[in-house]
Design a protein around this motif. Structure first.
Motif, PDB file in Angstrom:
ATOM      1  N   VAL A 543       0.807  -1.215   0.000  1.00 52.49           N
ATOM      2  CA  VAL A 543       0.000   0.000   0.000  1.00 52.49           C
ATOM      3  C   VAL A 543       0.842   1.268   0.000  1.00 52.49           C
ATOM      4  O   VAL A 543       0.537   2.225  -0.725  1.00 52.49           O
ATOM      5  N   ASN A 544       1.898   1.296   0.803  1.00 53.63           N
ATOM      6  CA  ASN A 544       2.685   2.524   0.874  1.00 53.63           C
ATOM      7  C   ASN A 544       3.587   2.723  -0.336  1.00 53.63           C
ATOM      8  O   ASN A 544       3.876   3.855  -0.725  1.00 53.63           O
ATOM      9  N   LEU A 545       4.054   1.632  -0.934  1.00 47.11           N
ATOM     10  CA  LEU A 545       4.775   1.755  -2.201  1.00 47.11           C
ATOM     11  C   LEU A 545       3.856   2.375  -3.254  1.00 47.11           C
ATOM     12  O   LEU A 545       4.259   3.265  -4.014  1.00 47.11           O
ATOM     13  N   LEU A 546       2.617   1.900  -3.324  1.00 47.38           N
ATOM     14  CA  LEU A 546       1.663   2.428  -4.298  1.00 47.38           C
ATOM     15  C   LEU A 546       1.441   3.921  -4.077  1.00 47.38           C
ATOM     16  O   LEU A 546       1.417   4.711  -5.033  1.00 47.38           O
ATOM     17  N   ARG A 547       1.272   4.317  -2.819  1.00 51.74           N
ATOM     18  CA  ARG A 547       1.080   5.742  -2.519  1.00 51.74           C
ATOM     19  C   ARG A 547       2.288   6.558  -2.966  1.00 51.74           C
ATOM     20  O   ARG A 547       2.150   7.648  -3.520  1.00 51.74           O
ATOM     21  N   ASN A 548       3.485   6.013  -2.720  1.00 53.44           N
ATOM     22  CA  ASN A 548       4.698   6.731  -3.101  1.00 53.44           C
ATOM     23  C   ASN A 548       4.813   6.893  -4.615  1.00 53.44           C
ATOM     24  O   ASN A 548       5.252   7.937  -5.110  1.00 53.44           O
ATOM     25  N   VAL A 549       4.440   5.843  -5.359  1.00 57.35           N
ATOM     26  CA  VAL A 549       4.476   5.925  -6.825  1.00 57.35           C
ATOM     27  C   VAL A 549       3.522   7.010  -7.313  1.00 57.35           C
ATOM     28  O   VAL A 549       3.876   7.836  -8.160  1.00 57.35           O
ATOM     29  N   ALA A 550       2.307   7.021  -6.776  1.00 61.32           N
ATOM     30  CA  ALA A 550       1.326   8.035  -7.184  1.00 61.32           C
ATOM     31  C   ALA A 550       1.782   9.442  -6.794  1.00 61.32           C
ATOM     32  O   ALA A 550       1.620  10.396  -7.558  1.00 61.32           O
ATOM     33  N   MET A 551       2.368   9.594  -5.600  1.00 64.25           N
ATOM     34  CA  MET A 551       2.843  10.899  -5.139  1.00 64.25           C
ATOM     35  C   MET A 551       3.997  11.421  -5.992  1.00 64.25           C
ATOM     36  O   MET A 551       4.083  12.615  -6.294  1.00 64.25           O
ATOM     37  N   LYS A 552       4.890  10.507  -6.377  1.00 68.35           N
ATOM     38  CA  LYS A 552       6.100  10.905  -7.091  1.00 68.35           C
ATOM     39  C   LYS A 552       5.794  11.543  -8.435  1.00 68.35           C
ATOM     40  O   LYS A 552       6.594  12.332  -8.961  1.00 68.35           O
ATOM     41  N   HIS A 553       4.619  11.224  -8.999  1.00 72.16           N
ATOM     42  CA  HIS A 553       4.303  11.711 -10.341  1.00 72.16           C
ATOM     43  C   HIS A 553       3.152  12.716 -10.339  1.00 72.16           C
ATOM     44  O   HIS A 553       2.356  12.791 -11.267  1.00 72.16           O
ATOM     45  N   VAL A 554       3.108  13.489  -9.270  1.00 69.92           N
ATOM     46  CA  VAL A 554       2.175  14.619  -9.181  1.00 69.92           C
ATOM     47  C   VAL A 554       2.850  15.839  -9.783  1.00 69.92           C
ATOM     48  O   VAL A 554       4.013  16.112  -9.511  1.00 69.92           O
ATOM     49  N   GLY A 555       2.112  16.564 -10.595  1.00 68.30           N
ATOM     50  CA  GLY A 555       2.690  17.731 -11.260  1.00 68.30           C
ATOM     51  C   GLY A 555       2.210  19.062 -10.721  1.00 68.30           C
ATOM     52  O   GLY A 555       2.596  20.113 -11.240  1.00 68.30           O
ATOM     53  N   THR A 556       1.373  19.039  -9.683  1.00 64.39           N
ATOM     54  CA  THR A 556       0.843  20.272  -9.106  1.00 64.39           C
ATOM     55  C   THR A 556       1.568  20.582  -7.789  1.00 64.39           C
ATOM     56  O   THR A 556       2.174  19.698  -7.186  1.00 64.39           O
ATOM     57  N   PRO A 557       1.470  21.830  -7.301  1.00 65.80           N
ATOM     58  CA  PRO A 557       2.170  22.176  -6.060  1.00 65.80           C
ATOM     59  C   PRO A 557       1.650  21.412  -4.841  1.00 65.80           C
ATOM     60  O   PRO A 557       2.406  21.161  -3.905  1.00 65.80           O
ATOM     61  N   TYR A 558       0.355  21.032  -4.847  1.00 64.36           N
ATOM     62  CA  TYR A 558      -0.239  20.382  -3.683  1.00 64.36           C
ATOM     63  C   TYR A 558      -0.809  19.020  -4.056  1.00 64.36           C
ATOM     64  O   TYR A 558      -1.185  18.761  -5.208  1.00 64.36           O
ATOM     65  N   MET A 559      -0.895  18.142  -3.050  1.00 62.24           N
ATOM     66  CA  MET A 559      -1.463  16.803  -3.218  1.00 62.24           C
ATOM     67  C   MET A 559      -2.539  16.587  -2.163  1.00 62.24           C
ATOM     68  O   MET A 559      -2.360  16.945  -0.995  1.00 62.24           O
ATOM     69  N   PHE A 560      -3.632  16.007  -2.586  1.00 63.07           N
ATOM     70  CA  PHE A 560      -4.687  15.591  -1.659  1.00 63.07           C
ATOM     71  C   PHE A 560      -4.536  14.083  -1.482  1.00 63.07           C
ATOM     72  O   PHE A 560      -4.860  13.307  -2.384  1.00 63.07           O
ATOM     73  N   LEU A 561      -4.009  13.632  -0.343  1.00 63.16           N
ATOM     74  CA  LEU A 561      -3.725  12.219  -0.096  1.00 63.16           C
ATOM     75  C   LEU A 561      -4.982  11.523   0.394  1.00 63.16           C
ATOM     76  O   LEU A 561      -5.388  11.674   1.539  1.00 63.16           O
ATOM     77  N   SER A 562      -5.575  10.733  -0.505  1.00 66.08           N
ATOM     78  CA  SER A 562      -6.864  10.110  -0.217  1.00 66.08           C
ATOM     79  C   SER A 562      -6.761   8.598  -0.369  1.00 66.08           C
ATOM     80  O   SER A 562      -5.683   8.046  -0.613  1.00 66.08           O
ATOM     81  N   ASP A 563      -7.878   7.917  -0.245  1.00 60.57           N
ATOM     82  CA  ASP A 563      -7.999   6.488  -0.531  1.00 60.57           C
ATOM     83  C   ASP A 563      -9.140   6.295  -1.519  1.00 60.57           C
ATOM     84  O   ASP A 563     -10.067   7.109  -1.583  1.00 60.57           O
ATOM     85  N   ILE A 564      -9.075   5.191  -2.248  1.00 61.93           N
ATOM     86  CA  ILE A 564      -9.993   5.006  -3.368  1.00 61.93           C
ATOM     87  C   ILE A 564     -11.447   4.844  -2.927  1.00 61.93           C
ATOM     88  O   ILE A 564     -12.370   5.125  -3.690  1.00 61.93           O
ATOM     89  N   ASP A 565     -11.680   4.397  -1.690  1.00 59.17           N
ATOM     90  CA  ASP A 565     -13.062   4.192  -1.251  1.00 59.17           C
ATOM     91  C   ASP A 565     -13.624   5.409  -0.510  1.00 59.17           C
ATOM     92  O   ASP A 565     -14.658   5.323   0.142  1.00 59.17           O
ATOM     93  N   PHE A 566     -12.953   6.553  -0.636  1.00 61.03           N
ATOM     94  CA  PHE A 566     -13.472   7.807  -0.090  1.00 61.03           C
ATOM     95  C   PHE A 566     -13.855   8.724  -1.243  1.00 61.03           C
ATOM     96  O   PHE A 566     -13.029   9.026  -2.108  1.00 61.03           O
ATOM     97  N   LEU A 567     -15.100   9.148  -1.246  1.00 59.93           N
ATOM     98  CA  LEU A 567     -15.637   9.953  -2.343  1.00 59.93           C
ATOM     99  C   LEU A 567     -15.617  11.433  -1.960  1.00 59.93           C
ATOM    100  O   LEU A 567     -16.214  11.821  -0.953  1.00 59.93           O
ATOM    101  N   PRO A 568     -14.926  12.272  -2.724  1.00 64.11           N
ATOM    102  CA  PRO A 568     -14.901  13.704  -2.391  1.00 64.11           C
ATOM    103  C   PRO A 568     -16.294  14.320  -2.556  1.00 64.11           C
ATOM    104  O   PRO A 568     -17.069  13.905  -3.409  1.00 64.11           O
ATOM    105  N   MET A 569     -16.567  15.312  -1.758  1.00 66.01           N
ATOM    106  CA  MET A 569     -17.823  16.045  -1.935  1.00 66.01           C
ATOM    107  C   MET A 569     -17.756  16.794  -3.269  1.00 66.01           C
ATOM    108  O   MET A 569     -16.669  17.117  -3.770  1.00 66.01           O
ATOM    109  N   TYR A 570     -18.891  17.039  -3.891  1.00 65.24           N
ATOM    110  CA  TYR A 570     -18.915  17.811  -5.122  1.00 65.24           C
ATOM    111  C   TYR A 570     -18.321  19.197  -4.871  1.00 65.24           C
ATOM    112  O   TYR A 570     -18.606  19.840  -3.860  1.00 65.24           O
ATOM    113  N   GLY A 571     -17.469  19.637  -5.783  1.00 62.88           N
ATOM    114  CA  GLY A 571     -16.886  20.969  -5.676  1.00 62.88           C
ATOM    115  C   GLY A 571     -15.662  21.052  -4.791  1.00 62.88           C
ATOM    116  O   GLY A 571     -15.109  22.142  -4.592  1.00 62.88           O
ATOM    117  N   LEU A 572     -15.181  19.908  -4.256  1.00 63.46           N
ATOM    118  CA  LEU A 572     -14.056  19.954  -3.330  1.00 63.46           C
ATOM    119  C   LEU A 572     -12.785  20.451  -4.017  1.00 63.46           C
ATOM    120  O   LEU A 572     -11.989  21.173  -3.416  1.00 63.46           O
TER     121      LEU A 572
END
Length: 707
Positions: A543-572
């Motif tokens: 799980v943490n390797l997967l998170r690191n891979v996804a984090m490493k290839h973010v191109g924006t200044p900020y990251m929202f660290l979530s999990d796949i079974d959490f649904l963001p509210m509309y407009g978040l």
């Protein structure tokens, strides 16, 4: 509830020659059972195995036979030496002390002999076969650009690796996208006796950009013309392949064809298997000039040293300039120019048997190249329709292609015994780390997982996103396996911003995901979702390797660290972008959050694992935690130790979607040893924290003891 954080501190292939030698040995031994060419008569008493005469006689015969065997072996060794001298020059670079030869079907230098060869089949006398040394390196060049072509290259490489018995050196002429994808893939694949070098395709554009090209391959479809300039000056020969090629045999057989070149032959090509260059496909069809049916450039054997001496660069440029005055553009990219040059200089070509490039385009005549499966060597999907092309045997070819498409690439990490591999620092370090582990430790498998190198394919689908210029953009980061695939569409509907996902899949599951994504209007309508495939290996969910891979290839200044079974509210997404904050997130006071109208600060507490928004340069997750338990808790603890401040955002929340328990949480609940090992890893992590952060880390031990 959602929080944000800010810190205050800031990579039949058996040798026909060898088959013939044992046959000769057998003939000699058989002849040894005759006298003067006649069978040796057997005495009636020799049928009585227990008689003294039988025992003495058989002993003498065995001794005589052993002497004869030794003589035959000496004769065969001499014969091998003679054959090897007669089979062409020795390779310029030899590795190891033993050689092995590979059969090569008889190629021809002209069409008439080629057709005769096809009718006669693939048989040839073993004494006439060229040789490929056992450890001779085979060089392969491929032009690759973009996300889709990078996927195609992987299937091609799998088919080559599956059959190969020689070291390989891939020369990849790639754009920046393909280089990033394939460099990471090969680095994490760690296949022995495989070397990969990259050449910047974008720097070569100026060499061919003056040539108008109508072919779907675009400017990259012309770059095979400049390989004599692009590849190293000391590289004498290379096999050049299109990305839509599938091998059905050992590539060493094709490499052996170089020994058949004579005179000024510098290009090995298969005749085009359609009527394109005959100019009769439709009214007013006007193709580029070609010799007869012309040649297909999906598979090319290039003698680079001779081409350079012939001034190939000047030759093709002058030809292209002359023909473009009348043709205005190419229709089949480099293939048109190669054929125009050959039309003027037919002596340049060694014509390969057509089974080295069975072309599955529309209107193909490829059925004349094979009568049986054993005749197939290389399959070329050279129609824009690819697997949907019309062909009488397309189902068979499609199944062969799908076999390699879904084949477990981890199985191709096999050693080439007897061939020394180049020193790989990463591999050596990995072996050293693994050797330091105690295999008798009950938590050995947990500890080993931390050092497992998982094959990784970045940007599995097309990705296109330019971050906002105001430095407030944020990417949603998550990881998932096949059982959470159904969550993707819902998340994409709720979150319109960029997403970086790491998917833990097998090779077959990766293809199922591809079909799922390509069949979804929601997913295909989004180009700002990056899908990174981390291939399955081992028994734990990393799980943490997967998170690191996804984090490493973010191109924006900020990251929202979530999990796949959490649904963001509309407009978040828009809410987070316009809340420019300088601080971050922690154990939430939900009573306060319900009525809060402004962000407020909270302190870290034991076992706290909020979903946070952080800067892109935040610490990685600790890989020792796999499966279920403490994977997010440890990361939040690390943020706190680095003096990140935790800020709760009002009016921002996630919805935890119901789902079946994961396989890992089931193991945690049912397996006592699993829980013991997790507790051990927690204690070791806390000790590491104390060593790194000193007195400030004591609060984590105290909080754990009091919880």
């Amino acid at each position: 509830m959602l929080g944000v954080c800010r810190g205050r501190r800031k990579f039949l292939a058996a040798s026909l020659t060898l088959l013939c030698i044992p046959a000769i040995t057998w003939l000699y031994l058989f002849a040894g059972s005759f006298e003067d060419g006649k069978p040796v008569s057997l005495s009636p008493l020799e049928a009585q195995p227990h008689s003294p005469r039988y025992t003495a006689s058989s002993q003498r015969e065995r001794e005589s036979l052993e002497v004869r065997v030794r003589e035959v072996e000496e004769e065969n060794r001499a014969l091998r030496r003679q054959l090897s001298l007669a089979q062409g020059r020795s390779p310029s670079h030899r590795r190891g002390n033993h050689s092995k030869t590979y059969s090569m079907e008889e190629g021809t230098g002209d069409s008439e002999n080629l057709r005769a060869g096809i009718v006669a089949g693939n048989s040839s006398e073993c004494g006439q076969q060229p040789v490929v040394e056992k450890c001779e390196t085979i060089h392969v060049a491929i032009v690759c650009a973009g996300y889709n072509a990078s996927r195609d290259v992987v299937t091609l490489v799998k088919s080559v690796l599956f059959h190969r018995r020689n070291p390989l050196h891939f020369h990849l002429i790639a754009d920046s996208i393909a280089e990033q994808i394939l460099a990471t893939l090969f680095q994490t694949w760690m296949v022995p006796a495989v070397r990969v070098d990259f050449y910047n395709a974008d720097e070569l554009k100026s060499e061919v950009s003056w040539i108008p090209n109508k072919h779907y391959s675009g400017i990259y479809g012309l770059m095979k013309l400049v390989l004599t300039k692009t590849l190293p000056a000391n590289l004498e020969r290379v096999i050049v392949l299109d990305t839509d090629i599938t091998f059905a045999t050992d590539i060493a057989e094709l490499w052996a064809v170089f020994h058949k070149f004579k005179g000024q032959q510098v290009l090995g090509l298969v005749e085009n298997q359609s009527d394109w260059y005959l100019g009769n496909l439709w009214k007013n069809h006007r193709p580029w000039p070609a010799l007869g049916r012309g040649y297909n450039t999906g598979v090319i054997l290039l003698l680079l040293d001779k081409l350079r001496k012939m001034k190939w660069e000047q030759m093709w440029r002058l030809t292209a300039e002359r023909e473009l005055m009348g043709m205005l553009s190419t229709s089949l990219a480099d293939q048109d120019i190669f054929n125009a040059v050959i039309k003027q200089n037919p002596f340049l070509v060694y014509q390969l048997p057509c089974f080295w490039n069975v072309q599955l385009s529309d209107h193909t005549r490829s059925e004349q190249c094979y009568r049986d499966v054993s005749d197939l060597k290389v399959i070329h999907w050279n129609s824009p329709k690819k697997l949907r092309v019309k062909n009488k045997h397309v189902e068979f070819f499609r199944n062969l292609y799908l076999t390699f498409l879904e084949y477990d690439g981890n199985l191709l990490r096999r050693e080439l015994f007897g061939c020394p591999s180049e020193t790989d620092v990463n591999s050596e370090n990995l072996q050293k780390q693994l050797s330091e582990l105690d295999e008798d430790d009950l938590c050995y498998e947990f500890r080993r997982e931390r050092f497992t190198v998982h094959r990784t394919h970045l940007y599995f689908l097309h990705y296109e996103y330019e971050p906002a210029s105001d430095n407030t953009d944020v990417t949603l980061v998550a990881q998932l396996s096949m059982d959470r695939l159904q969550m993707l569409e819902a998340i994409c509907k709720h979150w319109e911003g960029p997403v970086s996902l790491a998917l833990y899949l097998s090779d077959a599951e990766a293809q199922q995901f591809l079909r799922y994504a390509q069949g979804s209007e929601v997913l295909m309508g989004r180009h700002n979702v990056a899908y990174h495939i981390v291939y399955k290996e081992g028994q734990f969910y990393p799980v943490n390797l997967l998170r690191n891979v996804a984090m490493k290839h973010v191109g924006t200044p900020y990251m929202f660290l979530s999990d796949i079974d959490f649904l963001p509210m509309y407009g978040l997404y828009e809410y987070l972008r316009y809340h420019v904050w300088t601080k971050g997130h922690a154990p939430t006071n939900f009573a306060k959050w319900r009525t809060a109208t402004t962000p407020y600060r909270v302190e870290w507490e034991a076992d706290f694992e909020p979903y946070v928004v952080v800067r892109r340069d935040c610490p990685e997750y600790d890989r020792r935690f796999v499966g279920f338990g403490w994977n997010k808790v440890a990361h939040i603890m690390e943020l706190d130790a680095q003096e990140y401040e935790f800020i709760v955002l009002p009016n921002a929340y996630m919805i935890h979607m119901p789902h079946a328990p994961s396989f890992d949480i089931t193991k945690f609940r049912s397996n006592k040893q699993y829980r013991i090992c997790l507790k051990t890893l927690k204690e070791e992590f806390q000790q590491d924290m104390s060593r790194r952060y000193g007195f400030a880390a004591l609060k984590y031990l105290t909080a754990e003891n009091n919880s």
